[in-house]
Write a protein that holds these residues in place. Structure first.
Motif, mmCIF file in Angstrom:
data_model
loop_
_atom_site.group_PDB
_atom_site.id
_atom_site.type_symbol
_atom_site.label_atom_id
_atom_site.label_comp_id
_atom_site.label_asym_id
_atom_site.label_seq_id
_atom_site.Cartn_x
_atom_site.Cartn_y
_atom_site.Cartn_z
ATOM 1 N N THR A 42 0.706 -1.289 -0.014
ATOM 2 C CA THR A 42 -0.067 0.114 0.036
ATOM 3 C C THR A 42 0.777 1.252 0.125
ATOM 4 O OG1 THR A 42 -0.258 0.074 2.570
ATOM 5 C CG2 THR A 42 -1.964 -1.171 1.282
ATOM 6 N N SER A 93 -7.022 8.886 -3.059
ATOM 7 C CA SER A 93 -6.922 9.968 -4.330
ATOM 8 C C SER A 93 -8.212 10.683 -4.319
ATOM 9 C CB SER A 93 -6.662 9.119 -5.477
ATOM 10 O OG SER A 93 -6.643 9.921 -6.750
ATOM 11 N N THR A 109 -4.764 3.589 3.480
ATOM 12 C CA THR A 109 -4.287 4.151 2.287
ATOM 13 C C THR A 109 -4.621 5.666 2.298
ATOM 14 O OG1 THR A 109 -4.433 2.126 1.335
ATOM 15 C CG2 THR A 109 -3.950 4.084 -0.140
ATOM 16 N N GLY A 119 2.435 -1.775 -5.950
ATOM 17 C CA GLY A 119 1.359 -0.687 -5.346
ATOM 18 C C GLY A 119 1.645 0.597 -6.182
ATOM 19 N N GLN A 176 0.846 3.066 -3.343
ATOM 20 C CA GLN A 176 -0.415 3.659 -3.279
ATOM 21 C C GLN A 176 -0.530 5.060 -2.660
ATOM 22 O OE1 GLN A 176 -3.811 1.033 -2.635
ATOM 23 N NE2 GLN A 176 -2.605 -0.544 -3.780
ATOM 24 N N ASP A 177 0.194 5.119 -1.371
ATOM 25 C CA ASP A 177 0.147 6.344 -0.597
ATOM 26 C C ASP A 177 0.813 7.169 -1.134
ATOM 27 O OD1 ASP A 177 -1.337 5.422 1.827
ATOM 28 O OD2 ASP A 177 0.618 4.305 2.236
ATOM 29 N N GLU A 211 -0.399 0.065 -9.608
ATOM 30 C CA GLU A 211 -1.832 -0.186 -9.352
ATOM 31 C C GLU A 211 -2.366 1.403 -9.262
ATOM 32 O OE1 GLU A 211 -2.715 -2.893 -6.310
ATOM 33 O OE2 GLU A 211 -1.967 -4.815 -7.384
ATOM 34 N N ALA A 212 -1.662 2.045 -8.389
ATOM 35 C CA ALA A 212 -2.214 3.221 -8.252
ATOM 36 C C ALA A 212 -2.053 4.341 -9.416
ATOM 37 C CB ALA A 212 -1.458 4.219 -6.935
ATOM 38 N N CYS A 213 -0.990 4.092 -10.183
ATOM 39 C CA CYS A 213 -0.772 4.727 -11.375
ATOM 40 C C CYS A 213 -1.982 4.502 -12.538
ATOM 41 C CB CYS A 213 0.520 4.408 -12.110
ATOM 42 S SG CYS A 213 1.738 5.390 -11.139
ATOM 43 N N ASN A 265 -5.231 6.212 -11.412
ATOM 44 C CA ASN A 265 -5.254 7.448 -11.655
ATOM 45 C C ASN A 265 -4.974 7.942 -13.203
ATOM 46 O OD1 ASN A 265 -5.608 8.985 -8.962
ATOM 47 N ND2 ASN A 265 -4.038 7.428 -8.617
ATOM 48 N N ASN A 316 -0.995 8.497 -4.633
ATOM 49 C CA ASN A 316 -2.271 9.135 -4.223
ATOM 50 C C ASN A 316 -1.897 10.511 -3.914
ATOM 51 O OD1 ASN A 316 -3.629 7.081 -5.570
ATOM 52 N ND2 ASN A 316 -4.415 6.527 -3.518
#
Length: 369
Positions: free
Chosen positions: A106, A254, A251, A149, A109-110, A152-154, A157, A113
């Motif tokens: 995570t 976003s 987390t 992580g 992701q932190d 996945e976050a990229c 977003n 975001n």
């Protein structure tokens, strides 16, 4: 001539020195791995990281992971008057909790975001992201979990992970520890930039909830929970209705999706991402000269985590408001006549929100009542 040169050098050695050189055992060759840096292992990990990054690519990405620089072609049809918006940040001492719990999926992701929010509040669309992961001695699978992580976050977003750096630095970081930072680049058309310049006296402050600490205040939170209260990271705490570690590792959310809806409807005069410094230091960053903000502390319910931290350390109210987000992760400044429209947009998006204050005459400070 070459043969003569060799023989001349041989003859120049005195017999005793020649015998000593022959009798000395040859010193073992020292490698980079002996110094703590395993290049071969690092290369294997990089190949798997490339696959994770490639999942975030779009047609604007013109390069592969591994080049000296990432190439990205800006879509000039979408951005005919482009202004690039950038931000750099790190995860901070939240990583200490991640090390303790062995939770590494995570923190990427932190990071993403947090950076996305920082440019989205200015009206920017994320384009691409670059990460920096520095380690001491770290298992390859942990590095890959962190990057997963990020990836996945990229993707969530709409942001391409086009490059980064994974540095092995034994002796600088402890075994099993790492630092994580990143840079985001976004774009906005010049006439769509949101700076807060259009904020007026009487505008309404509308707060959106955070998931928890996000990525700020962890040095104080860790001290209070682990040193003062002496809780274990896996200990269930009634006041939190959760385990300590789980509460701390929520987390950083976003706000990009909801920000896009608000900016498309042209209802916001300014937005503040509430990070380190809390509402006290972040909201004034967008308030024009000659104005201030009044925030009503009774207008939202502060999550149990913050209240428990306050109790554990008998922390002053001003200190709490400057250290933590206190449950408000984003503040939107809305003209009074557009509040009804804004609330309807947020309700359709199932986004919780509350009116937390107003813009007043003042000197770019937040006053609480």
């Amino acid at each position: 001539m070459p043969d003569e040169t060799i023989s001349a050098h041989t003859e120049a050695l005195p017999p005793s020195e020649s015998q000593d050189a022959a009798s000395k055992p040859r010193q073992k060759a020292v490698s980079y791995a002996d110094a703590g840096v395993d290049i071969t292992s690092g290369e294997r990990s990089k190949q798997r990281i490339k696959m994770l990054a490639r999942k975030t690519f779009n047609k604007q990405v013109l390069s592969e992971i591994g080049g000296f620089g990432g190439l990205f072609a800006l879509d000039l049809e979408k951005f005919p008057q482009p202004v690039l918006v950038s931000s750099t940040d790190g995860v901070g001492t939240k990583l200490k909790v991640a090390f303790e719990l062995g939770i590494h999926h995570t923190v990427g992701q932190d990071l993403v975001n947090h950076c996305v929010n920082d440019i989205a509040v200015q009206g920017a669309t994320p384009l691409f992201f670059l990460d920096y992961l520095a380690t001491g001695k770290l298992e390859d699978n942990i590095v890959e979990t962190v990057v997963q992580g990020l990836s996945e976050a990229c993707r969530a977003n709409g942001c391409a992970l086009i490059g980064g750096e994974t540095a092995q630095m034994p002796g600088f970081y402890g075994d099993g520890e790492y630092d994580l930072a990143g840079t985001i680049i976004g774009a906005v058309n010049r006439d769509k930039i949101i700076t807060g310049a259009n904020i007026q006296i009487g505008d309404v402050l509308l707060g959106l909830p955070s998931n928890g600490l996000h990525t700020n205040g962890y040095s104080l939170a860790r001290k209070l929970l682990f040193e003062v209260a002496k809780y274990g990271p896996d200990q269930y705490i009634n006041e939190l209705k959760d385990k300590t570690g789980a509460a701390l590792m929520r987390t950083h959310r976003s706000y990009l999706g909801v920000i896009k809806k608000l900016t498309a409807a042209e209802v916001v005069s300014g937005m503040a991402h509430i990070t380190g410094g809390g509402i006290t230091d972040n909201l004034p960053r967008i308030i024009p000269k000659g104005m201030g903000a009044v925030v009503d502390l009774a207008s939202w319910t502060v999550p149990p985590l913050f209240e428990h931290l306050r109790e554990l350390g008998n922390v002053d109210q001003d200190e709490m408001m400057r250290t933590f987000n206190m449950g408000i992760g984003l503040i939107c400044v809305i003209p009074a006549e557009l509040v009804k429209k804004t609330k309807a947009i947020l309700n359709r998006a199932n986004e919780r929100h509350c009116i937390i204050g107003r813009i007043v005459r003042g000197e770019r400070k937040v006053t609480y009542n």
